[in-house]
Structure formats: C-alpha cells, structure tokens
Design a protein around this motif. Structure first.
Motif, PDB file in Angstrom:
ATOM      1  N   GLY A  40      68.752 109.813  52.689  1.00 55.59           N
ATOM      2  CA  GLY A  40      68.778 109.419  54.087  1.00 55.59           C
ATOM      3  C   GLY A  40      69.171 107.965  54.273  1.00 55.59           C
ATOM      4  N   THR A  41      69.165 107.521  55.522  1.00 57.54           N
ATOM      5  CA  THR A  41      69.656 106.186  55.856  1.00 57.54           C
ATOM      6  C   THR A  41      68.550 105.163  56.074  1.00 57.54           C
ATOM      7  OG1 THR A  41      69.734 106.824  58.195  1.00 57.54           O
ATOM      8  CG2 THR A  41      71.748 107.117  56.898  1.00 57.54           C
ATOM      9  N   ASP A  42      67.314 105.595  56.276  1.00 57.86           N
ATOM     10  CA  ASP A  42      66.223 104.648  56.496  1.00 57.86           C
ATOM     11  C   ASP A  42      64.935 105.152  55.831  1.00 57.86           C
ATOM     12  OD1 ASP A  42      64.861 102.420  57.457  1.00 57.86           O
ATOM     13  OD2 ASP A  42      64.294 103.427  59.326  1.00 57.86           O
ATOM     14  N   PRO A  43      64.974 105.371  54.506  1.00 56.36           N
ATOM     15  CA  PRO A  43      63.794 105.934  53.827  1.00 56.36           C
ATOM     16  C   PRO A  43      62.753 104.867  53.493  1.00 56.36           C
ATOM     17  CG  PRO A  43      65.571 105.639  52.263  1.00 56.36           C
ATOM     18  CD  PRO A  43      66.114 105.204  53.594  1.00 56.36           C
ATOM     19  N   LEU A  96      63.281 101.339  51.287  1.00 52.42           N
ATOM     20  CA  LEU A  96      64.300 101.493  50.246  1.00 52.42           C
ATOM     21  C   LEU A  96      65.663 101.213  50.870  1.00 52.42           C
ATOM     22  CD1 LEU A  96      63.021 104.678  48.355  1.00 52.42           C
ATOM     23  CD2 LEU A  96      62.206 102.322  48.244  1.00 52.42           C
ATOM     24  N   THR A  97      66.043  99.961  50.866  1.00 57.49           N
ATOM     25  CA  THR A  97      67.269  99.544  51.549  1.00 57.49           C
ATOM     26  C   THR A  97      68.508  99.641  50.673  1.00 57.49           C
ATOM     27  OG1 THR A  97      66.827  97.249  50.924  1.00 57.49           O
ATOM     28  CG2 THR A  97      65.995  97.993  53.058  1.00 57.49           C
ATOM     29  N   THR A  98      68.300  99.727  49.350  1.00 56.86           N
ATOM     30  CA  THR A  98      69.412  99.790  48.392  1.00 56.86           C
ATOM     31  C   THR A  98      69.312 101.080  47.594  1.00 56.86           C
ATOM     32  OG1 THR A  98      69.398  97.373  48.189  1.00 56.86           O
ATOM     33  CG2 THR A  98      70.552  98.622  46.475  1.00 56.86           C
ATOM     34  N   PRO A  99      70.391 101.856  47.470  1.00 64.11           N
ATOM     35  CA  PRO A  99      70.340 103.077  46.662  1.00 64.11           C
ATOM     36  C   PRO A  99      70.017 102.768  45.208  1.00 64.11           C
ATOM     37  CG  PRO A  99      72.299 103.044  48.054  1.00 64.11           C
ATOM     38  CD  PRO A  99      71.694 101.676  48.133  1.00 64.11           C
ATOM     39  N   GLY A 100      69.249 103.660  44.591  1.00 64.46           N
ATOM     40  CA  GLY A 100      68.887 103.495  43.187  1.00 64.46           C
ATOM     41  C   GLY A 100      67.394 103.591  42.971  1.00 64.46           C
ATOM     42  N   THR A 101      66.957 103.154  41.790  1.00 63.74           N
ATOM     43  CA  THR A 101      65.568 103.316  41.361  1.00 63.74           C
ATOM     44  C   THR A 101      64.773 102.028  41.525  1.00 63.74           C
ATOM     45  OG1 THR A 101      66.181 105.041  39.782  1.00 63.74           O
ATOM     46  CG2 THR A 101      64.092 103.916  39.398  1.00 63.74           C
ATOM     47  N   TYR A 102      63.544 102.182  42.057  1.00 65.94           N
ATOM     48  CA  TYR A 102      62.613 101.078  42.262  1.00 65.94           C
ATOM     49  C   TYR A 102      61.435 101.232  41.294  1.00 65.94           C
ATOM     50  CZ  TYR A 102      65.036 100.201  46.703  1.00 65.94           C
ATOM     51  OH  TYR A 102      65.977  99.924  47.666  1.00 65.94           O
ATOM     52  N   GLU A 152      51.852 101.450  37.137  1.00 65.48           N
ATOM     53  CA  GLU A 152      53.124 101.551  37.853  1.00 65.48           C
ATOM     54  C   GLU A 152      53.507 102.979  38.220  1.00 65.48           C
ATOM     55  OE1 GLU A 152      56.084  99.790  35.319  1.00 65.48           O
ATOM     56  OE2 GLU A 152      56.174 101.519  33.971  1.00 65.48           O
ATOM     57  N   THR A 153      54.510 103.053  39.101  1.00 65.68           N
ATOM     58  CA  THR A 153      55.143 104.305  39.468  1.00 65.68           C
ATOM     59  C   THR A 153      56.582 103.987  39.850  1.00 65.68           C
ATOM     60  OG1 THR A 153      54.895 106.331  40.778  1.00 65.68           O
ATOM     61  CG2 THR A 153      54.479 104.243  41.909  1.00 65.68           C
ATOM     62  N   PHE A 154      57.352 105.013  40.191  1.00 70.40           N
ATOM     63  CA  PHE A 154      58.784 104.839  40.408  1.00 70.40           C
ATOM     64  C   PHE A 154      59.238 105.644  41.624  1.00 70.40           C
ATOM     65  CE2 PHE A 154      57.604 104.835  35.969  1.00 70.40           C
ATOM     66  CZ  PHE A 154      58.143 103.658  35.490  1.00 70.40           C
ATOM     67  N   ALA A 155      60.274 105.148  42.286  1.00 69.08           N
ATOM     68  CA  ALA A 155      60.880 105.878  43.404  1.00 69.08           C
ATOM     69  C   ALA A 155      62.378 105.647  43.376  1.00 69.08           C
ATOM     70  CB  ALA A 155      60.298 105.414  44.737  1.00 69.08           C
ATOM     71  N   THR A 156      63.143 106.683  43.748  1.00 70.65           N
ATOM     72  CA  THR A 156      64.598 106.607  43.697  1.00 70.65           C
ATOM     73  C   THR A 156      65.206 107.077  45.007  1.00 70.65           C
ATOM     74  OG1 THR A 156      64.741 106.886  41.291  1.00 70.65           O
ATOM     75  CG2 THR A 156      66.676 107.498  42.577  1.00 70.65           C
ATOM     76  N   LEU A 157      66.119 106.281  45.522  1.00 71.59           N
ATOM     77  CA  LEU A 157      66.928 106.658  46.680  1.00 71.59           C
ATOM     78  C   LEU A 157      68.305 107.068  46.186  1.00 71.59           C
ATOM     79  CD1 LEU A 157      67.668 106.844  49.690  1.00 71.59           C
ATOM     80  CD2 LEU A 157      68.138 104.380  49.627  1.00 71.59           C
ATOM     81  N   GLY A 158      68.656 108.332  46.389  1.00 71.06           N
ATOM     82  CA  GLY A 158      69.956 108.821  45.933  1.00 71.06           C
ATOM     83  C   GLY A 158      69.970 109.047  44.432  1.00 71.06           C
ATOM     84  N   GLU A 159      71.035 108.581  43.764  1.00 72.12           N
ATOM     85  CA  GLU A 159      71.177 108.784  42.324  1.00 72.12           C
ATOM     86  C   GLU A 159      70.285 107.822  41.541  1.00 72.12           C
ATOM     87  OE1 GLU A 159      72.931 111.123  40.720  1.00 72.12           O
ATOM     88  OE2 GLU A 159      73.391 111.981  42.685  1.00 72.12           O
ATOM     89  N   PRO A 160      69.635 108.310  40.463  1.00 76.45           N
ATOM     90  CA  PRO A 160      68.789 107.433  39.640  1.00 76.45           C
ATOM     91  C   PRO A 160      69.620 106.336  38.968  1.00 76.45           C
ATOM     92  CG  PRO A 160      68.331 109.755  39.188  1.00 76.45           C
ATOM     93  CD  PRO A 160      69.582 109.722  40.018  1.00 76.45           C
TER      94      PRO A 160
END
Length: 272
Positions: A40-43, A96-102, A152-160
């Motif tokens: 999405g565009t504003d996750p 999550l403003t930038t695609p990828g993994t946090y 810790e934990t992880f979250a991904t927007l779009g492709e990892p």
C-alpha cells in the motif's frame, strides 16, 4: 547502524538497560508487531512491547522503550510515533515510508558489579566508561557482569531487503540466511547466531509458538547452533513465534567482566 534513544536521566536509562536481561530469567520479554508484511501507499505498524509469563499476553510489566533502535531499509534511523508506556505494556507506531525491510529492536549494554568495602557488601550499575572510577581501589571480592540484550522483530513493505539486517558486531545477534519476513509453514528456515560478529556455536535456542494459553502443550522447541553458528528451524504451523538465546560466561569486551548476552526475536510464519 544508527541508534534512536529517548532522552532520559542516566540513572533511569541504566536501570532499564540492565533490568531487562535479569527479567528474562523469570519472565519472557517480547515485541509484537501488528503486521510484518505490508503493502500500500501509507502503511503503518503498531508494536506492543511487554514482559510476561504467557507469550504475547499483557499481564506482568511493560517493556521500557529507552533503548529503542529502528533501522529502515536504507539503514537510517526511523523515529517511532505515538510512543507510550502503560501499566502492562508499551506501544509505538512506525510509518513505513520507504519500501523494504525494517529492523525494530530494543538494545541495552551496561555493567553490574558487586564488591565488599570495609566488610560491607556493595553493588553498582552503570556504563563501561564509568567503571574505572566507580569501584574503590580498596574494594575486595569484586565481580563484574557485562550485560547485553537485543530484543527485536522485523517488518517489510513490498519486497524484502537485507540492508537493515547488517549485524552491528556487538553482543548476541541474529544474522538471517532465510529472510525473517519470508517464513512459511511447512518450510525450514536458516539463521546464524553471532556473538560480537563471530559465529556463536553450541548456543541453546528456545522457540515457542504464540497462543500457548489456549493449548495444553506449549509447542516449545529446543535447538542448538552448529559450529558455524547456523540454526535450522522447521515451521509446522503458521503464527507468531518467539525465539530466545543466551550466552553466559566467556570472554567479554570489557576487561575483567563476565559476559551475559541475551537475544530475543519475534517472527511471523505465514500459511503455506
């Protein structure tokens, strides 16, 4: 990796950093994200953080957010939003403003010492930079513990992506071989445990699936890392999983100190 620390007085910060590993011996520390794979565009992701007897249940004390470190896909620090600490849990939001993994972590590093002075037992907690002047020269029976923890934990927007997963080389860390946001039931994942950037061999790792209060069996797995630090986990069912590893003793980067390093991670395993 850049760090984001909430400004606190020194005493409160040190108490939070050092109390957490001690709590791990009696209770389970954890962070639980609302989602780990997004589009999405504003996750946004909301993260709950607590210490409890039952996994992912708010019934003991909140986890303090003093050592919060959020690393974005470009390895830049990300500021949490709406952070708050209540009676049983802390919570914060991440845009999550930038695609990828946090990578979302709570990190602590400090010293605990006990000693005798004129026959009286004394205790001290603080940072490594304070050690040289903290304990009197005439003290006896000095025992110093270097306490490190990473939750810790992880979250991904779009492709990892993998940039945020780069190890810091400090304490006990998870270096994913299988991406932590690419886990599926019926498959086997590989991770590598590192201690100060080097493979941590022979470390016992506990893995437990959440929702244990509704099951007769806890669903606990006991695993041990190989000589190269490698760990393989087979996921039988989807769900949120909690992982914990601990290293006691051995050489510490702080001269004269015993090591106590703790790693805790929360991973989501998706349906096949």
């Amino acid at each position: 990796m850049k760090t984001l620390l909430r400004p606190l007085c020194a005493a409160a910060a040190l108490t939070a950093m050092l109390a957490a590993p001690m709590a791990a011996q009696a209770h389970r520390q954890w962070m639980l994200p609302s989602m780990t794979v997004l589009s999405g565009t504003d996750p946004w992701v909301t993260v709950d953080a607590a210490v409890s007897n039952d996994l992912f249940v708010f019934e003991h004390v909140p986890m303090r957010l003093d050592g919060l470190v959020i690393t974005g896909p470009d390895r830049a620090a990300v500021a949490p939003q709406n952070a708050a600490t209540g009676k049983y849990r802390s919570t914060f939001d991440i845009p999550l403003t930038t695609p990828g993994t946090y990578r979302i972590a709570s990190v602590g590093d400090g010293l605990m010492a006990s000693y005798k002075l004129n026959g009286e037992q004394k205790r001290w907690r603080g940072a490594a930079s304070e050690l040289a002047t903290a304990i009197p020269a005439e003290a006896t029976d000095v025992r110093i513990t270097h306490s490190q923890r990473r939750i810790e934990t992880f979250a991904t927007l779009g492709e990892p992506t993998t940039e945020a997963l780069t190890p810091t080389g400090q304490g006990l860390e998870l270096a994913p071989v299988t991406h932590p946001n690419d886990l599926f039931a019926g498959e086997t994942a590989q991770f590598r445990l590192l201690l100060d950037g080097q493979p941590a061999s022979g470390v016992e790792v506990t893995v437990i699936r959440g929702g244990g209060r509704y099951r007769d069996e806890p669903g606990e797995m006991k695993l041990t890392t190989a000589a190269n630090g490698l760990l393989e986990i087979s996921w039988d069912e989807p769900g949120m999983y909690w992982m914990e590893a601990e290293v006691r003793g051995g050489k510490s980067p702080i001269e004269g100190a015993e090591r106590m390093a703790v790693y805790v991670g929360t991973l989501e395993v998706l349906p096949e």
